[in-house]
Write a protein that holds these residues in place. Structure first.
Motif, mmCIF file in Angstrom:
data_model
loop_
_atom_site.group_PDB
_atom_site.id
_atom_site.type_symbol
_atom_site.label_atom_id
_atom_site.label_comp_id
_atom_site.label_asym_id
_atom_site.label_seq_id
_atom_site.Cartn_x
_atom_site.Cartn_y
_atom_site.Cartn_z
ATOM 1 N N ARG A 782 8.438 -7.353 3.906
ATOM 2 C CA ARG A 782 7.772 -6.650 4.996
ATOM 3 C C ARG A 782 6.960 -5.459 4.467
ATOM 4 O O ARG A 782 5.836 -5.211 4.921
ATOM 5 N N TYR A 784 5.699 -5.155 1.487
ATOM 6 C CA TYR A 784 4.567 -5.719 0.728
ATOM 7 C C TYR A 784 3.428 -6.096 1.668
ATOM 8 O O TYR A 784 2.261 -5.737 1.443
ATOM 9 N N ARG A 785 3.751 -6.770 2.750
ATOM 10 C CA ARG A 785 2.703 -7.198 3.678
ATOM 11 C C ARG A 785 2.110 -6.017 4.432
ATOM 12 O O ARG A 785 0.918 -6.023 4.772
ATOM 13 N N SER A 786 2.900 -4.992 4.663
ATOM 14 C CA SER A 786 2.359 -3.775 5.284
ATOM 15 C C SER A 786 1.389 -3.070 4.337
ATOM 16 O O SER A 786 0.348 -2.549 4.766
ATOM 17 N N ALA A 789 -1.989 -4.728 4.427
ATOM 18 C CA ALA A 789 -2.694 -4.791 5.703
ATOM 19 C C ALA A 789 -4.044 -4.082 5.597
ATOM 20 O O ALA A 789 -4.142 -2.953 5.125
ATOM 21 N N THR A 811 0.699 -13.557 1.201
ATOM 22 C CA THR A 811 0.193 -12.463 2.035
ATOM 23 C C THR A 811 0.004 -12.939 3.461
ATOM 24 O O THR A 811 -0.246 -14.117 3.706
ATOM 25 N N ALA A 812 0.093 -12.008 4.397
ATOM 26 C CA ALA A 812 -0.203 -12.312 5.795
ATOM 27 C C ALA A 812 -1.569 -11.791 6.197
ATOM 28 O O ALA A 812 -2.010 -12.017 7.320
ATOM 29 N N GLU A 813 -2.253 -11.089 5.292
ATOM 30 C CA GLU A 813 -3.548 -10.467 5.581
ATOM 31 C C GLU A 813 -4.665 -11.503 5.416
ATOM 32 O O GLU A 813 -4.783 -12.132 4.363
#
Length: 1007
Positions: A782, A784-786, A789, A811-813
């Motif tokens: 969490r 890492y993905r923040s 962003a 990644t979620a970005e």
């Protein structure tokens, strides 16, 4: 006695007071060429025979050579009244030049004088001398004669000309003449595309002319050309220039126009002359620096580096010489140049005129030309026409118009017959083409009369129109003056001059000529017109003419949708007309078009402009903001006019705005990376988020519509997955300004790394302190993905073991991308774009092996091909072989091939230091389950080359279904390959993998 001029810098030619001396036959010309190349030295009869008959002379060659020499003597005696130019001297003949001239010797002397002038700080004089030297050339050296031994000397002379041309270009760049060089360098590179120095000079000229995007495209074109032609990357200097252009480094800025003359008491600037290893060295007679001299020198590494070679003289720190009148008014060199290893030079025009090194001959003076010439006018920018006193001179048909147009476009240079023939008839001229050319030229000469000088020189024609008016010449003059006014901020004057330049156009240029000539010349003319048009629109936008410019720009962008400068100018015009939404839509339409048609994003200048429109920071007329209107790098602060103000533009999201270091964890790209062009193109497109329609060779894209999914590159051990991935990452690194993360997910012993530990390293690279790093894996994911962003970050995960190891690192970005390499298929990763890589094709494998030395490899192509096949075209095995050849210079390719041939020793040969094919191919064995590992040994010992599941079941003593499961398990581990053969699925070993499996089996039995 009359003076003879021997000319070899072009078609072989001998002239006496401007009159040609007739030479008969190819043999006579070859003998004369050989004697001239060794002037004042004896050339043996055997050497002449080898040159004439190329190693297969007849038994009567001595008599035949004597007959040719006798013919030459008779020709010279008839021309100059002397038959002692060619002297018989055992064991052959000698050509004694005496007071006569050879153009090649004159060329060398002019170049030496130019280099001396440059060393003394007289840049303009040096440029003038080099221009004279290059003016001696009339085509390729010894054109029409060059074969066998003559060809080698001709190639040397041609290379010397190209090097001097690059020196001449460097001088003109120092003099601030970058604008006029773009077209010339573009044409030069069309013929000599692999010359990196000239390409770097074109990039520099484009950058200094405000064409930053074009400079980057010139580099990209070089990369494509080098990869296709040679299978290599551009050299380090060209790459450094590319990086400097990307970073808008200050040293790239243009020097002041014209030469800078040092004031008395100031030192001359030191110069590193590209291609001249002695540039900057003291010359004989130069005073030595004293204790009081203000000597400041570049550090040695910088002085010898790329930046110093291309940086304008006015911006370099000088290698100073002592000040004072003696240094400032040093006379030109009057003593002869240093002794050469080549024959004594013939008498030259420079010696005749007794000129100083810094004197440049005056241009042809118009006042001495008959007054009638002033009324003569030629037109190319529309229908091809010639007029005298306002009345049109009749021209007969397309071919005669084409001859006139081609000669005018040659701008006073000699146009060879074969070139003229190609421009008129293409590659299939009629049998009587030479006679027809003569007829066209003769008729033109009759129509134009004494107003111009249309002459026959060697195998070609030259047209000198003197001061007669040529619309193309007027266009280029006004365009150059207008561009200079634009650069100096004189927008009204620039708009006036640029409009006058465009006013020379009367429709489509070269109307009425042959299709071949139009196809060759129209693109360059149209490009020149569009560049001037963009300059004129820029000037009008700066003057507040955006409302009038928008309708024209809408038409121009529709006609030329990929020209980013025009699109940017339309965005500026719309924005200033309070149409911000339309300006953003113009950008979005351009972005979609570039992605679909070319697979690229808009350039950085257009992206910056888009950001300014979004944030409302784009300046309006009255604020001298060149950066927006020009769509080029902003000028250096010290080059801006007094009182200039710039709007403060909000920085786009990126590492600099966030503060701290931007992570740059990518390993260096392989310097001698070979092949894989289609894979690289497809990988780069996928990482940029561009849709990839259809598979590349050896690569399949399963889900091209996935917006954020990872890009997965799979392949067996030793196929070069990691090198390919790193190379692709470097290609797109500029698209990810917020950083590049890299992790090898395999430890040195082959065990998978813990993803939590990898995340810890990534988080620290992204600025997280150790105390804030959580222990739990899900919390690290969490965080890492923040951290990612809103960022454009590229993540490379190398040597992944399976999906479970990769998933926490994704990644979620949507603006970031992840590239994963693995031997496993990673089939359950959602939305992945998958590419598969196998062995190299044969040309790529051959080139990779040539890293050991192209000469050694090409000397024995059969042995080299054996090595390639014994290595199974695996990049790792080929690199080991190349390294072994390099480490053993006394080995021939045949010797290495013989050492590789015995199967029992092959894996031992494919190991050098940490490059070990056995270890790499066997690294997947420990991960196999016991059943698969046992089956591997049974299959390796079997005599068959391939098996169906039924065959394997018989060997393993199992059911067909269980055998197929084992075969699929081994295929998934990249130890077997599977292919359909006659509607049957067959599995087989690669030979090197089979050797590894046999060794593993023997080891297990021994234990």
């Amino acid at each position: 006695m009359l003076q003879v001029v021997f000319r070899i810098l072009g078609p072989l030619d001998v002239q006496v007071d401007g009159r040609p001396v007739p030479l008969s036959g190819a043999r006579q010309r070859t003998i004369l060429a050989m004697l001239l190349l060794s002037a004042n030295h004896v050339v043996s009869v055997d050497t002449l025979a080898e040159a004439v008959w190329q190693g297969s002379p007849p038994t009567t060659f001595v008599n035949q050579i004597a007959i040719c020499v006798s013919g030459l003597r008779k020709a010279f005696k008839a021309a100059v009244g002397a038959d002692d130019l060619i002297v018989t001297s055992h064991p052959g003949y000698l050509l004694a030049t005496g007071a006569h001239r050879i153009d090649a010797a004159e060329f060398e002397e002019l170049v030496a004088e130019a280099r001396d002038a440059r060393q003394r700080g007289r840049t303009a004089a040096a440029a003038g001398l080099l221009e004279q030297a290059l003016g001696l050339w009339r085509g390729r050296a010894l054109e029409g004669v060059a074969a066998g031994r003559v060809a080698a000397e001709a190639a040397r002379l041609d290379e010397q000309r190209l090097a001097v041309h690059e020196e001449f270009t460097a001088l003109r760049l120092d003099l601030g003449r970058h604008r006029e060089l773009i077209g010339e360098l573009t044409s030069f590179l069309a013929e000599h595309g692999l010359r990196e120095q000239a390409r770097a000079q074109l990039m520099l000229a484009q950058y200094r002319s405000g064409l930053r995007a074009e400079a980057l495209e010139t580099y990209r074109e070089a990369r494509r050309l080098f990869a296709e032609e040679l299978g290599i990357e551009p050299g380090p200097r060209l790459r450094q220039l590319h990086d400097a252009v990307l970073a808008d480094e200050a040293w790239l800025a243009a020097p002041p126009a014209g030469p800078a003359t040092p004031h008395p008491g100031q030192p001359h600037p030191g110069e590193m002359y590209p291609g001249d290893p002695h540039a900057g060295d003291p010359q004989p007679g130069d005073p030595q620096p004293g204790a009081g001299a203000a000597a400041s020198a570049e550090p040695e590494a910088e002085r010898q580096g790329f930046r110093f070679a291309f940086e304008p003289v006015s911006q370099r720190r000088a290698l100073t010489r002592p000040a004072g009148p003696a240094a400032e008014h040093r006379p030109a060199r009057t003593s002869p140049p240093p002794a050469r290893t080549s024959p004594p030079p013939a008498r030259t025009r420079a010696a005749d005129r007794g000129a100083r090194a810094d004197e440049v001959p005056p241009a042809r003076s118009p006042q001495f030309v008959p007054a009638a010439t002033a009324a003569l006018e030629f037109r190319l920018l529309g229908p091809v026409e010639a007029t005298a006193g306002g009345r049109e001179i009749p021209l007969d048909g397309a071919k005669q118009r084409s001859v006139l147009a081609a000669l005018l476009l040659a701008d006073g240079r000699l146009l060879p017959d074969d070139r003229l023939s190609t421009l008129i008839w293409g590659w299939d001229p009629p049998a009587t083409w030479t006679a027809q050319l003569h007829t066209y030229a003769s008729r033109l000469r009759g129509r134009l009369g004494p107003l111009v000088d249309l002459v026959r020189r060697g195998p070609g024609y030259r047209l000198d129109i003197g001061p007669a008016r040529l619309d193309l010449r007027e266009f280029r003059r006004d365009a150059d003056l207008g561009h200079r006014a634009l650069e100096n901020g004189a927008y009204a004057r620039a708009a006036e001059l640029l409009s006058a330049a465009l006013g020379q156009w009367r429709g489509e240029p070269l109307t009425g000529v042959t299709p071949q000539l139009a196809e060759k010349e129209l693109p360059a003319l149209e490009e020149s017109r569009l560049a001037v048009l963009e300059d004129r629109i820029e000037a009008e936008l700066a003057l507040g003419g955006h409302r009038a410019a928008v309708p024209e720009l809408l038409r121009l962008v529709a006609e030329h949708p990929t020209r980013e400068r025009l699109r940017g100018q339309l965005m500026i015009g719309l924005y200033r007309c309070d149409r911000q939404g339309d300006a953003l839509e113009v950008y979005e339409a351009g972005r979609r078009l570039l992605a679909e048609d070319l697979g690229v994003d808009p350039g950085p200048a257009l992206r910056r402009l888009h950001h300014q429109v979004l944030t409302g920071d784009l300046s309006h007329p009255g604020v001298p903001d060149r950066s927006a209107a020009v769509l080029t790098p902003t000028a250096r602060p010290d080059a801006e006019p007094p009182g200039t103000t710039r709007p403060i533009v909000a920085a786009p999201p990126g590492g600099e705005e966030r503060g701290g270091l931007v992570p740059a964890m990518l390993p260096p790209a392989t310097a001698d990376f070979i092949g894989r062009e289609r894979h690289l193109t497809a990988l780069a497109a996928a990482l940029r988020g561009v849709r990839v329609d259809g598979p590349a060779t050896g690569a399949a894209v399963e889900d091209p519509a996935a917006p954020v999914g990872p890009v997965v590159l799979t392949g067996g051990a030793g196929t070069g997955k990691s090198a390919l991935a790193v190379h692709a990452a470097h290609l797109v690194r500029d698209d990810f300004p917020d950083g590049h993360l890299y992790a090898d997910l395999s430890t040195p012993d082959g065990t998978p790394r813990d993803p939590g530990a990898v995340l810890g390293g990534f988080l620290r690279a992204l600025g997280a302190d150790r105390p804030e790093l959580p222990d739990a894996l899900d919390e690290r994911v969490r965080l890492y993905r923040s951290r990612l962003a809103g960022r454009h970050v590229l993540v490379v995960l190398d040597n992944a073991a399976d999906d479970r190891q990769v998933r926490p690192l994704l990644t979620a970005e949507s603006r970031s991308r992840t590239l994963v390499t693995s031997r496993a298929a990673l089939g359950v990763l959602e939305g992945a774009r998958r590419f598969q890589v196998g062995p190299l094709d044969f040309p790529g494998a051959y080139q990779l092996l040539a890293a050991a030395g192209r000469e050694r490899v090409s000397a024995d192509p059969a042995a080299t091909a054996r090595i390639v096949e014994l290595c199974e075209r695996l990049p790792l095995a080929l690199r080991v072989c190349a390294a072994r050849l390099a480490a053993h210079p006394h080995w021939s390719p045949a010797r290495l091939a013989d050492r590789l041939t015995p199967a029992e020793h092959r894996l031992d040969e494919l190991r050098l230091d940490d490059l070990d094919v056995r270890a790499r191919l066997g690294s997947g064995l420990p991960g196999l389950d016991p059943v698969a590992r046992g089956a591997l040994g049974v299959l390796a010992r079997a005599d068959a080359d391939s098996w169906t599941p039924a065959d394997a079941a018989a060997l393993l003593g199992s059911s067909e279904r269980d055998a197929e499961e084992v075969l699929e398990s081994l295929t998934g581990a990249r130890l077997l390959t599977a292919a359909e053969d006659r509607s049957e699925l067959r599995y087989r070993f690669a030979p090197l993998v089979r050797l590894v499996a046999l060794e593993e089996c023997r080891t297990a039995v021994a234990v």
